[in-house]
Design a protein around this motif. Structure first.
Motif, PDB file in Angstrom:
ATOM      1  N   ILE A   1       0.851  -1.180   0.000  1.00  0.00           N
ATOM      2  CA  ILE A   1       0.000   0.000   0.000  1.00  0.00           C
ATOM      3  C   ILE A   1       0.891   1.235   0.000  1.00  0.00           C
ATOM      4  O   ILE A   1       1.785   1.364   0.835  1.00  0.00           O
ATOM      5  N   TYR A   2       0.640   2.149  -0.947  1.00  0.00           N
ATOM      6  CA  TYR A   2       1.388   3.395  -1.057  1.00  0.00           C
ATOM      7  C   TYR A   2       0.409   4.555  -0.904  1.00  0.00           C
ATOM      8  O   TYR A   2      -0.594   4.619  -1.618  1.00  0.00           O
ATOM      9  N   VAL A   3       0.708   5.474   0.007  1.00  0.00           N
ATOM     10  CA  VAL A   3      -0.152   6.621   0.267  1.00  0.00           C
ATOM     11  C   VAL A   3       0.734   7.852   0.397  1.00  0.00           C
ATOM     12  O   VAL A   3       1.747   7.806   1.100  1.00  0.00           O
ATOM     13  N   GLY A   4       0.353   8.954  -0.235  1.00  0.00           N
ATOM     14  CA  GLY A   4       1.150  10.146  -0.051  1.00  0.00           C
ATOM     15  C   GLY A   4       0.838  11.268  -0.999  1.00  0.00           C
ATOM     16  O   GLY A   4      -0.208  11.304  -1.642  1.00  0.00           O
ATOM     17  N   VAL A   5       1.791  12.196  -1.061  1.00  0.00           N
ATOM     18  CA  VAL A   5       1.678  13.394  -1.882  1.00  0.00           C
ATOM     19  C   VAL A   5       2.763  13.318  -2.965  1.00  0.00           C
ATOM     20  O   VAL A   5       3.938  13.476  -2.662  1.00  0.00           O
ATOM     21  N   PRO A   6       2.380  13.054  -4.219  1.00  0.00           N
ATOM     22  CA  PRO A   6       3.388  12.902  -5.266  1.00  0.00           C
ATOM     23  C   PRO A   6       3.978  14.241  -5.699  1.00  0.00           C
ATOM     24  O   PRO A   6       3.382  15.293  -5.521  1.00  0.00           O
ATOM     25  N   ASP A   7       5.183  14.175  -6.241  1.00  0.00           N
ATOM     26  CA  ASP A   7       5.823  15.322  -6.869  1.00  0.00           C
ATOM     27  C   ASP A   7       6.511  14.824  -8.137  1.00  0.00           C
ATOM     28  O   ASP A   7       6.346  13.666  -8.516  1.00  0.00           O
ATOM     29  N   LYS A   8       7.279  15.678  -8.785  1.00  0.00           N
ATOM     30  CA  LYS A   8       7.907  15.287 -10.058  1.00  0.00           C
ATOM     31  C   LYS A   8       8.821  14.082  -9.891  1.00  0.00           C
ATOM     32  O   LYS A   8       8.798  13.154 -10.684  1.00  0.00           O
ATOM     33  N   LYS A   9       9.649  14.071  -8.874  1.00  0.00           N
ATOM     34  CA  LYS A   9      10.580  12.954  -8.658  1.00  0.00           C
ATOM     35  C   LYS A   9       9.832  11.683  -8.260  1.00  0.00           C
ATOM     36  O   LYS A   9      10.155  10.602  -8.710  1.00  0.00           O
ATOM     37  N   LEU A  10       8.847  11.814  -7.393  1.00  0.00           N
ATOM     38  CA  LEU A  10       8.104  10.634  -6.938  1.00  0.00           C
ATOM     39  C   LEU A  10       7.235  10.040  -8.040  1.00  0.00           C
ATOM     40  O   LEU A  10       6.960   8.845  -8.023  1.00  0.00           O
TER      41      LEU A  10
ATOM     42  N   ILE B   1       0.537   9.706   6.721  1.00  0.00           N
ATOM     43  CA  ILE B   1       1.037   8.955   7.881  1.00  0.00           C
ATOM     44  C   ILE B   1      -0.129   8.345   8.649  1.00  0.00           C
ATOM     45  O   ILE B   1      -0.092   7.178   9.048  1.00  0.00           O
ATOM     46  N   GLY B   2      -1.195   9.121   8.840  1.00  0.00           N
ATOM     47  CA  GLY B   2      -2.369   8.609   9.555  1.00  0.00           C
ATOM     48  C   GLY B   2      -3.045   7.457   8.837  1.00  0.00           C
ATOM     49  O   GLY B   2      -3.455   6.469   9.464  1.00  0.00           O
TER      50      GLY B   2
ATOM     51  N   PRO C   1       2.631  13.655  13.619  1.00  0.00           N
ATOM     52  CA  PRO C   1       2.040  12.316  13.701  1.00  0.00           C
ATOM     53  C   PRO C   1       3.081  11.209  13.883  1.00  0.00           C
ATOM     54  O   PRO C   1       2.825  10.222  14.567  1.00  0.00           O
ATOM     55  N   ILE C   2       4.253  11.393  13.294  1.00  0.00           N
ATOM     56  CA  ILE C   2       5.300  10.379  13.434  1.00  0.00           C
ATOM     57  C   ILE C   2       5.789  10.305  14.878  1.00  0.00           C
ATOM     58  O   ILE C   2       5.888   9.221  15.460  1.00  0.00           O
ATOM     59  N   THR C   3       6.088  11.464  15.473  1.00  0.00           N
ATOM     60  CA  THR C   3       6.677  11.464  16.822  1.00  0.00           C
ATOM     61  C   THR C   3       5.656  11.261  17.937  1.00  0.00           C
ATOM     62  O   THR C   3       6.008  10.774  19.006  1.00  0.00           O
ATOM     63  N   SER C   4       4.398  11.619  17.696  1.00  0.00           N
ATOM     64  CA  SER C   4       3.415  11.486  18.767  1.00  0.00           C
ATOM     65  C   SER C   4       2.544  10.240  18.655  1.00  0.00           C
ATOM     66  O   SER C   4       1.852   9.883  19.605  1.00  0.00           O
ATOM     67  N   PHE C   5       2.570   9.567  17.501  1.00  0.00           N
ATOM     68  CA  PHE C   5       1.695   8.412  17.312  1.00  0.00           C
ATOM     69  C   PHE C   5       2.444   7.190  16.786  1.00  0.00           C
ATOM     70  O   PHE C   5       2.394   6.115  17.390  1.00  0.00           O
ATOM     71  N   VAL C   6       3.152   7.334  15.685  1.00  0.00           N
ATOM     72  CA  VAL C   6       3.794   6.193  15.040  1.00  0.00           C
ATOM     73  C   VAL C   6       4.900   5.601  15.909  1.00  0.00           C
ATOM     74  O   VAL C   6       4.943   4.396  16.148  1.00  0.00           O
ATOM     75  N   ILE C   7       5.799   6.432  16.388  1.00  0.00           N
ATOM     76  CA  ILE C   7       6.926   5.935  17.185  1.00  0.00           C
ATOM     77  C   ILE C   7       6.470   5.400  18.544  1.00  0.00           C
ATOM     78  O   ILE C   7       6.820   4.269  18.906  1.00  0.00           O
ATOM     79  N   PRO C   8       5.678   6.154  19.330  1.00  0.00           N
ATOM     80  CA  PRO C   8       5.283   5.628  20.654  1.00  0.00           C
ATOM     81  C   PRO C   8       4.483   4.324  20.599  1.00  0.00           C
ATOM     82  O   PRO C   8       4.591   3.496  21.488  1.00  0.00           O
ATOM     83  N   TYR C   9       3.668   4.157  19.565  1.00  0.00           N
ATOM     84  CA  TYR C   9       2.845   2.956  19.461  1.00  0.00           C
ATOM     85  C   TYR C   9       3.472   1.878  18.587  1.00  0.00           C
ATOM     86  O   TYR C   9       2.821   0.897  18.262  1.00  0.00           O
ATOM     87  N   ASP C  10       4.729   2.065  18.208  1.00  0.00           N
ATOM     88  CA  ASP C  10       5.505   1.085  17.458  1.00  0.00           C
ATOM     89  C   ASP C  10       4.766   0.615  16.203  1.00  0.00           C
ATOM     90  O   ASP C  10       4.642  -0.579  15.938  1.00  0.00           O
ATOM     91  N   ILE C  11       4.267   1.585  15.440  1.00  0.00           N
ATOM     92  CA  ILE C  11       3.571   1.293  14.199  1.00  0.00           C
ATOM     93  C   ILE C  11       4.613   1.137  13.094  1.00  0.00           C
ATOM     94  O   ILE C  11       5.457   2.001  12.903  1.00  0.00           O
TER      95      ILE C  11
END
Length: 84
Positions: free
Chosen positions: A6-15, A34-35, A63-73
């Motif tokens: 699964i790929y989710v995000g905001v594309p740009d020219k390089k991506l 991230i969510g 979201p990375i520092t307050s949710f992803v890292i603490p909850y080991d996602i």
């Protein structure tokens, strides 16, 4: 074993080059990507990939520092350096 990519995000020219041939979901901003990836991990236990430009990485930092890292996602994060 079957793995869901699964790929989710905001594309740009390089991506756009990296995303060629992949099915992906566009999010309105990097924090949302991230969510979504975190929710997909909770729902499927599969690691999703969030992609973004370096300019938008700070939008994803809270979201990375307050949710992803603490909850080991588990997730992959791809950040392009982008050229404008």
């Amino acid at each position: 074993t079957w793995t869901l990519m699964i790929y989710v995000g905001v594309p740009d020219k390089k991506l756009n080059i990296w995303l060629k041939g992949k099915e992906y979901m566009i999010s309105s901003d990097e924090g949302e990507a991230i969510g979504i990836c975190a929710g997909l991990y909770y729902a499927t236990k599969e690691r999703a990939t969030a992609f973004m430009n370096a300019d938008g990485f700070l939008n994803a930092l809270n979201p990375i520092t307050s949710f992803v890292i603490p909850y080991d996602i588990k997730m992959n994060i791809v950040v392009s350096y982008g050229i404008k």
